[in-house]
Design a protein around this motif. Sequence first.
Motif, short mmCIF file in Angstrom:
data_model
loop_
_atom_site.label_atom_id
_atom_site.label_comp_id
_atom_site.label_asym_id
_atom_site.label_seq_id
_atom_site.Cartn_x
_atom_site.Cartn_y
_atom_site.Cartn_z
N VAL A 1 0.84 -1.20 0.00
CA VAL A 1 0.00 0.00 0.00
C VAL A 1 0.87 1.25 0.00
O VAL A 1 0.65 2.20 -0.76
CB VAL A 1 -0.95 -0.01 1.22
N THR A 2 1.93 1.22 0.83
CA THR A 2 2.81 2.39 0.91
C THR A 2 3.45 2.67 -0.44
O THR A 2 3.45 3.80 -0.92
CB THR A 2 3.93 2.15 1.93
N TYR A 3 3.97 1.61 -1.07
CA TYR A 3 4.68 1.83 -2.32
C TYR A 3 3.72 2.27 -3.41
O TYR A 3 4.04 3.14 -4.21
CB TYR A 3 5.45 0.57 -2.75
N PHE A 4 2.53 1.69 -3.42
CA PHE A 4 1.54 2.10 -4.42
C PHE A 4 1.19 3.58 -4.23
O PHE A 4 1.09 4.33 -5.20
CB PHE A 4 0.28 1.24 -4.31
N ALA A 5 1.07 3.97 -2.97
CA ALA A 5 0.77 5.38 -2.69
C ALA A 5 1.89 6.28 -3.21
O ALA A 5 1.63 7.35 -3.76
CB ALA A 5 0.58 5.60 -1.20
N GLU A 6 3.14 5.80 -3.09
CA GLU A 6 4.28 6.58 -3.60
C GLU A 6 4.18 6.76 -5.12
O GLU A 6 4.38 7.84 -5.64
CB GLU A 6 5.60 5.87 -3.27
#
Lengths: 358, 134, 122, 284
Positions: free
Chosen positions: D240-245
């Motif tokens: 989720v974090t990386y997708f948000a990035e």
Amino acid sequence: MARTIIPFGPQHPVLPEPIHLKLVVEDEIVKEALPQLGYVHRGLEKLTEIRDFNQMIQIVERVCGICSKIHAMCFCQGVEEMMGIEVPERAKFLRVIWSELHRIHSHLLWLGLYADAFGFESVFMQFWRIREKIMDINEATAGNRVIVSVNVVGGTRADLSPEQCNWILQELDWVEKETKRLQAVMLDDYTVKKRTVGVGVLTREQAYALGAAGPTLRGSGVAQDMRQFKYAAFDKIDFAPVTAPDGDCYSRGKVRFLETLQSVDLVRQAISRMPQGEIATKFKGNPEGELVTRVEQPRGELLYYLKGNGTKFLERVRIRTPTFANIPPLLAMLPGCELADVPVIALSIDPCISCTER
Amino acid sequence: MAFMTGNVLRNLMGKYSTRLYPIEIRPAFEAYRGELYNEIEKCIFCQSCARKCPSQCISIDKEAGLWTCDPFACVYCGICVEACPVNCLHMKSTHRHVATEREMIEQKGTPPKPKKKAADGEAAAPAAEKKAKK
Amino acid sequence: MKTLDTITVTPETVVGEVAKLVTSGWRMITMSCVDLSPEQFEVLYHFDKELAETHLRLTFPKGMAIPSVTPTLFMAVLVENEIKDHFGVCFDGLPLDFDGKLYLEEEVKATPFCKYSTGTKQ
Amino acid sequence: MTAIILGIIGILLAPVLGGLIAGLDRKVTARMQSRFGPPILQPFYDVFKLFGKEPAIVNVWQVFCAYVYVASAAISVGLLFAGGDLLLLFFVQAVGAVFLVFGALAAPSPYSQVGAHRELLQILAYEPLIILVFVGFYLATGSFKVADILAHNQPLLLQMPLLFLVLGYALTIKLRKSPFDLSTSHHGHQELVKGVLIEYSGPYLALVEVAHWYETVLVLGLCALFWHTSIFGMAILLAVTYFAEVLLDNVTARMTWRWMLGYVWGIGLAMSAVNLVWISFKGA
């Protein structure tokens, strides 16, 4: 950071074309900017001595790789006026259709490059994706993506069938829908506004005195558009110039964005009001006399000074492209801006260096 | 604030806008002005095309019956196609294929002979045609 | 035959005429140089104001330097440099002078746009 | 002994992981722009090709700096996997970051110089935030050691949600994503072209790229510490974090360094302070 000279261009990834700006920078603030041109100078005006006025149409088309149709149209209009040729109504409308298609694709290209200049890559891809549709229309109707070569002295070479007209209208609906999806991004997005509002301000007086042209001038609140001249079929089409008051990069971007949508509407009007009939008049003789003719290019007003001497070779063709007029305003905008804003400001005049140097 | 979000998420779910080019090729538009070619058997070597050409890329040797076009100078405007009095010039709807070395479009035909020698000329024509097809 | 309505000026009056037009709200579009004959050049100054056009015509013998209008109107800077590059016309008092190197390389001495004579830069 | 073995495994595994993440990143970005994008293994092809190129260097300092950068990035990842001390890890990665700047300053190119200055400002922006996150770990678990944090019995995200967002800032800066791709960006369409990396080429550019993968893994590893109780939760949190990035990269323009300093310090420090105060009160 101490005073440094940053060589910006001629080969720089954010600049679509070669112009060299010598930037004197202190703490990332530009103190002074000096241009150097001449990387794509071809001397096309000189070719008029060895190419006759019919062949010159294809040559002036190659002044610019984006708005070629409009160069040819301006040249043809000048020669027609000099020789007193009456262009058929249908040809005038066809000229408007193709020239507005060129404006749409030029503006979409610019909007993409502009987004790229402030590091918004996905918007860049979106605009270029939309532009591809216009390229397809050009290719299917006029035989080439950009250099459509449809103008001849006396009219046009290609015609549009009713099916093609319907197809163009359908494709334009898609173009309009997709462009409108990006309206909020270009006009209201926080990061975009942060990078463009108040950047590279050119006041109304400055713009006028420095001879700015086209969206650069209209972005400073001056409602001047050569289409007000009612050339080609613009006398039968409802048109009012788009302006924005602030003279910053945001205003210039806004003018171009709204003009893209306006041009879609102009093409629709032209298609719906286009009469039947001939597309070209036959003519005899050679041009004689001198005149100045002006049309509106995507980047601003385009001026042709033509001088004929009664032979098939014109005596002098002088082309004043809008970017040439917009470089002095650019030099006035740069001092005092941040280094990061240089690409945004440089792109905000929509530089077309091949046009400038011819 | 981030107005682009809707657009990128739509793209993420939607179709591709690009093509895997050499594998998938878009069919050409009919009106596209692609490679120039000459139906050399119909050509009368009148030189109208060479005179009208804005980039002066066509050269014609009337004696030898040689029609040459420099594709690197050609601007694909199609003026010659319209200028041809016998409609023997055509443009394909696809562009010229990638070449590894510079080569001219050269076609050899038979120039029309003066009327009285017409009988001799006919005998030579089939041979010339074969060459042209190469 | 179409001809251009022009106001004829001389090298002495050109700067004054340009200043007069500018103060009365005209906007300079550009200048054009024509190689008239082996002896003469012609420079046209194109102005516009609310879509109306006016032109100044300045004819002068080759080899003569004409006064620059750039100090009055900065936008002329590129045009005058361009004319200098192409025709070898010298402008007196040009503030930002590229000295014939705006478009051309330093070693090029000829003036490519001259028809009747290949003038060299003064 | 286990710690050392774990550390070595981390050092060996991290570049593979980092490269794969970079490949996935490019694929997802391409999809967001409705393109096909390169194959997932493209970053590896690029780096192998760069290693095969003839070295062309400006001066030896640059080479030295590239090696120090990659070594410190690798060691800090090793320390993380070995369950070492967060403070030590912080200093080791800071040394690497500073040497990247030195490498850029060693070349007299104006773009490289400006890029180095901007990189220095970026370091100034994110390093205090990382330190504050570590302080948060300490306040929540009573130790700076990764091994002790892992022994904690509940997900730290619940205790320090704001600090996780703050680490997100640092992650965006470290990954060189919009709006913080100031000193260099993944594509060269930037006013500084490639900024700090402009004078690196061939094998040394490859080293810098590998170091970048290490750093990606390091910062993502720190993010993973926020949900260390289950592997599944960790994976979801990271995805989720990386997708948000990637999403953030695609929905924002690049900003300027003046804006970055104001924004990151202002909001980042405020959020950290609130979260730290909250943890200490809850703890007390």
